[in-house]
Design a protein around this motif. Structure first.
Motif, PDB file in Angstrom:
ATOM      1  N   ASN A  26      12.322  13.679  -5.051  1.00 25.15           N
ATOM      2  CA  ASN A  26      11.553  14.806  -4.177  1.00 25.15           C
ATOM      3  C   ASN A  26      10.268  14.142  -3.558  1.00 25.15           C
ATOM      4  OD1 ASN A  26      13.333  16.518  -5.864  1.00 25.15           O
ATOM      5  ND2 ASN A  26      11.691  16.591  -7.425  1.00 25.15           N
ATOM      6  N   TYR A  27       9.937  13.356  -3.835  1.00 23.60           N
ATOM      7  CA  TYR A  27       8.573  12.830  -3.424  1.00 23.60           C
ATOM      8  C   TYR A  27       8.914  11.532  -2.456  1.00 23.60           C
ATOM      9  CZ  TYR A  27       6.322  15.961  -6.689  1.00 23.60           C
ATOM     10  OH  TYR A  27       5.943  16.968  -7.588  1.00 23.60           O
ATOM     11  N   LEU A  28       9.972  11.024  -2.253  1.00 25.49           N
ATOM     12  CA  LEU A  28      10.411   9.955  -1.142  1.00 25.49           C
ATOM     13  C   LEU A  28      10.567  10.851   0.121  1.00 25.49           C
ATOM     14  CD1 LEU A  28      13.431   8.443  -3.304  1.00 25.49           C
ATOM     15  CD2 LEU A  28      11.034   7.636  -3.265  1.00 25.49           C
ATOM     16  N   ASP A  29       9.766   9.964   0.873  1.00 27.61           N
ATOM     17  CA  ASP A  29       9.488  10.571   2.323  1.00 27.61           C
ATOM     18  C   ASP A  29       9.772   9.622   3.410  1.00 27.61           C
ATOM     19  OD1 ASP A  29       7.514   8.524   2.127  1.00 27.61           O
ATOM     20  OD2 ASP A  29       5.838  10.141   2.256  1.00 27.61           O
ATOM     21  N   GLY A  30      10.576   8.749   3.385  1.00 30.41           N
ATOM     22  CA  GLY A  30      11.020   7.726   4.321  1.00 30.41           C
ATOM     23  C   GLY A  30      10.000   6.722   4.568  1.00 30.41           C
ATOM     24  N   THR A  31       9.033   6.498   3.834  1.00 29.51           N
ATOM     25  CA  THR A  31       7.946   5.513   4.226  1.00 29.51           C
ATOM     26  C   THR A  31       8.214   4.202   3.559  1.00 29.51           C
ATOM     27  OG1 THR A  31       6.548   6.188   2.588  1.00 29.51           O
ATOM     28  CG2 THR A  31       6.211   7.251   4.516  1.00 29.51           C
ATOM     29  N   LEU A  32       9.239   4.016   2.742  1.00 24.66           N
ATOM     30  CA  LEU A  32       9.487   2.884   1.936  1.00 24.66           C
ATOM     31  C   LEU A  32      11.066   2.520   2.490  1.00 24.66           C
ATOM     32  CD1 LEU A  32       8.521   3.846  -1.599  1.00 24.66           C
ATOM     33  CD2 LEU A  32       7.365   2.568   0.076  1.00 24.66           C
ATOM     34  N   THR A  33      10.956   1.416   2.836  1.00 23.55           N
ATOM     35  CA  THR A  33      12.347   0.700   3.196  1.00 23.55           C
ATOM     36  C   THR A  33      12.831  -0.502   2.310  1.00 23.55           C
ATOM     37  OG1 THR A  33      11.946   0.930   5.523  1.00 23.55           O
ATOM     38  CG2 THR A  33      13.640  -0.525   5.125  1.00 23.55           C
ATOM     39  N   GLY A  34      14.094  -0.241   1.574  1.00 24.08           N
ATOM     40  CA  GLY A  34      14.383  -1.070   0.579  1.00 24.08           C
ATOM     41  C   GLY A  34      15.495  -2.252   0.930  1.00 24.08           C
ATOM     42  N   LYS A  35      16.203  -2.571  -0.106  1.00 25.53           N
ATOM     43  CA  LYS A  35      17.315  -3.526   0.173  1.00 25.53           C
ATOM     44  C   LYS A  35      18.192  -3.087   1.238  1.00 25.53           C
ATOM     45  CE  LYS A  35      18.490  -3.357  -4.153  1.00 25.53           C
ATOM     46  NZ  LYS A  35      17.688  -2.340  -4.954  1.00 25.53           N
ATOM     47  N   GLY A  36      18.577  -4.174   1.875  1.00 20.47           N
ATOM     48  CA  GLY A  36      19.568  -4.112   2.976  1.00 20.47           C
ATOM     49  C   GLY A  36      18.816  -3.172   4.095  1.00 20.47           C
ATOM     50  N   GLY A  37      17.584  -3.049   4.303  1.00 18.76           N
ATOM     51  CA  GLY A  37      16.986  -2.170   5.239  1.00 18.76           C
ATOM     52  C   GLY A  37      17.321  -0.765   5.207  1.00 18.76           C
ATOM     53  N   VAL A  38      17.581  -0.058   3.809  1.00 19.16           N
ATOM     54  CA  VAL A  38      17.791   1.203   3.814  1.00 19.16           C
ATOM     55  C   VAL A  38      16.419   1.935   3.555  1.00 19.16           C
ATOM     56  CG1 VAL A  38      18.887   2.864   2.215  1.00 19.16           C
ATOM     57  CG2 VAL A  38      20.077   0.715   2.516  1.00 19.16           C
ATOM     58  N   PRO A  66       0.960  -0.981   0.038  1.00 16.98           N
ATOM     59  CA  PRO A  66       0.016   0.082  -0.097  1.00 16.98           C
ATOM     60  C   PRO A  66       0.775   1.087   0.124  1.00 16.98           C
ATOM     61  CG  PRO A  66      -0.736  -1.515   1.600  1.00 16.98           C
ATOM     62  CD  PRO A  66       0.594  -2.238   1.292  1.00 16.98           C
ATOM     63  N   GLU A  67       1.951   1.457   0.736  1.00 11.34           N
ATOM     64  CA  GLU A  67       2.815   2.411   0.690  1.00 11.34           C
ATOM     65  C   GLU A  67       3.400   2.697  -0.675  1.00 11.34           C
ATOM     66  OE1 GLU A  67       2.238   0.597   4.520  1.00 11.34           O
ATOM     67  OE2 GLU A  67       3.223  -0.253   2.681  1.00 11.34           O
ATOM     68  N   PHE A  68       3.758   1.734  -1.434  1.00  4.21           N
ATOM     69  CA  PHE A  68       4.518   1.990  -2.685  1.00  4.21           C
ATOM     70  C   PHE A  68       3.645   2.329  -3.469  1.00  4.21           C
ATOM     71  CE2 PHE A  68       5.921   0.625  -6.665  1.00  4.21           C
ATOM     72  CZ  PHE A  68       7.253   0.949  -6.809  1.00  4.21           C
ATOM     73  N   LEU A  69       2.421   1.662  -3.494  1.00  3.86           N
ATOM     74  CA  LEU A  69       1.353   2.120  -4.528  1.00  3.86           C
ATOM     75  C   LEU A  69       0.660   3.371  -4.199  1.00  3.86           C
ATOM     76  CD1 LEU A  69      -0.593  -1.526  -4.740  1.00  3.86           C
ATOM     77  CD2 LEU A  69       1.206  -0.216  -6.353  1.00  3.86           C
ATOM     78  N   LYS A  70       0.668   3.961  -3.179  1.00  7.54           N
ATOM     79  CA  LYS A  70       0.340   5.174  -2.671  1.00  7.54           C
ATOM     80  C   LYS A  70       1.358   6.422  -3.207  1.00  7.54           C
ATOM     81  CE  LYS A  70      -1.165   8.205   1.235  1.00  7.54           C
ATOM     82  NZ  LYS A  70      -1.258   8.499   2.640  1.00  7.54           N
ATOM     83  N   SER A  71       2.507   6.061  -3.196  1.00  5.39           N
ATOM     84  CA  SER A  71       3.435   7.260  -3.492  1.00  5.39           C
ATOM     85  C   SER A  71       4.035   6.909  -4.762  1.00  5.39           C
ATOM     86  CB  SER A  71       4.824   6.978  -2.626  1.00  5.39           C
ATOM     87  OG  SER A  71       5.519   5.646  -2.731  1.00  5.39           O
TER      88      SER A  71
END
Length: 351
Positions: A292-304, A68-73
């Motif tokens: 610009n719209y990345l806001d810290g709600t997504l955590t990717g590979k390696g826990g970044v 849901p977080e990815f699809l929202k942003s």
């Protein structure tokens, strides 16, 4: 050089199995590509010490791309984009006297192919080899009326991992005239996992003009010289150097200086890792976007955690809203024609 057999990508979409394919070149480069969205999920590239490291934003499994977080942003991490990359004003265009209505999925405008663009379909995939290196061929038929676009469109995209580059070759044919503007939406951080943002990356763009946009990021039609502005990357500047002078951050199309030749459009250098990336294209434009719209709600590979400016995009393309801008280069593909374009992300190091 090798391509590995397909492995499941942890979920299913539209009753079709999503698969992961691995390309390796024997020189420390490794690309992971999913048939879901034709998505480049990982790209390992050696640093100046010869240590392979991640250079693109993404997730280990398909769940990250369907959360849901990815699809929202909806940042489109690494996905193939179509039928039309970037924006079409008011979600409509006219062709041969007929007006076509598309989804308004970005404010009042149409963005990146609509609600279910090429980034959200499962492509037919076939791994193989060529003289240049291991390759993955992806195919998709976009039927007449899909997302509002006319014509049955046959699309083929070939990823090839060469000795020092990831090459993406696009071809397409249609049975009715249709706008077409294919690209890949990879987010790069040449020091992923070690640098939280890309502000220290140095950028050079072979472009003397850019397309001025209005408040909803639709071109006004003006191609403005970059000289004397924060858009001037004709000499190297760090991405963060003048970012504050651009309201909202960079998310603009640069008008490339070359004339349909496969030439270097952009060069990026990351001083901590020493990695150098060149973008080669035959397209007339390049969208430079700074996450610009990345806001810290997504955590990717390696826990970044992907915060603002965690990655940048260099999307080779035709200009935004070209179907409604008669002075821009043509983007209408017609029956009997073949759409062909190639983009290459070439890597090296600087000591």
């Amino acid at each position: 050089m090798s391509s590995s057999p397909a492995t499941p990508f942890n979920a299913k979409n539209d009753s079709a199995d999503a698969q992961m394919y691995i390309l390796e070149n024997g020189r420390g480069m490794r690309a992971a590509i999913s048939s879901y969205g034709g998505t480049l999920t990982s790209l390992l590239v050696p640093d100046r010490a010869g240590r392979p490291g991640e250079v693109v934003l993404g997730f280990d499994g398909i769940a990250g791309y369907q959360s849901p977080e990815f699809l929202k942003s909806n940042p489109y991490f690494g996905a193939l984009i179509g039928r039309y990359g970037n924006r079409i004003a008011s979600g409509r265009f006219s062709l041969a006297g007929k007006t076509y209505c598309l989804a308004a999925n970005n404010g009042p405008n149409h963005l990146h192919g609509g609600l279910r663009g090429f980034d959200k379909v499962v492509w037919q995939a076939e791994s193989g080899a060529s003289a240049a290196g291991p390759m993955l061929t992806l195919s998709y038929i976009s039927v007449d009326g899909e997302e509002g676009y006319p014509g049955n469109l046959n699309v083929k995209v070939i990823y090839t991992l060469t000795t020092n580059a990831l090459r993406i070759a696009y071809t397409a044919t249609t049975d009715q005239p249709t706008p077409l503007n294919l690209t890949n939406h990879a987010y790069f951080n040449l020091n992923h996992g070690h640098s939280a943002d890309i502000l220290g990356h140095e950028l050079l763009l072979a472009a003397d003009r850019y397309t001025v946009v209005d408040a909803s990021q639709i071109p006004t039609g003006e191609l403005r010289p970059v000289a004397g502005t924060p858009f001037d990357f004709t000499t190297p500047h760090t991405i963060g150097e003048r970012l504050g002078a651009v309201p909202g951050g960079y998310d603009h199309n640069w008008v490339l200086n070359h004339a349909e030749a496969q030439t270097v459009a952009a060069t990026v250098y990351e001083p901590l890792s020493g990695r150098l990336m060149e973008v080669l294209t035959d397209q007339p434009g390049l969208q430079f976007y700074t996450g610009n719209y990345l806001d810290g709600t997504l955590t990717g590979k390696g826990g970044v955690v992907y915060g603002r400016h965690a990655g940048f995009c260099l999307e080779t393309q035709h200009f935004p809203d070209s179907p409604n801008q008669p002075t821009f280069p043509n983007t209408i593909l017609r029956p009997g024609e073949t759409y062909q374009t190639t983009t290459e992300y070439r890597f090296g190091v600087r000591e």
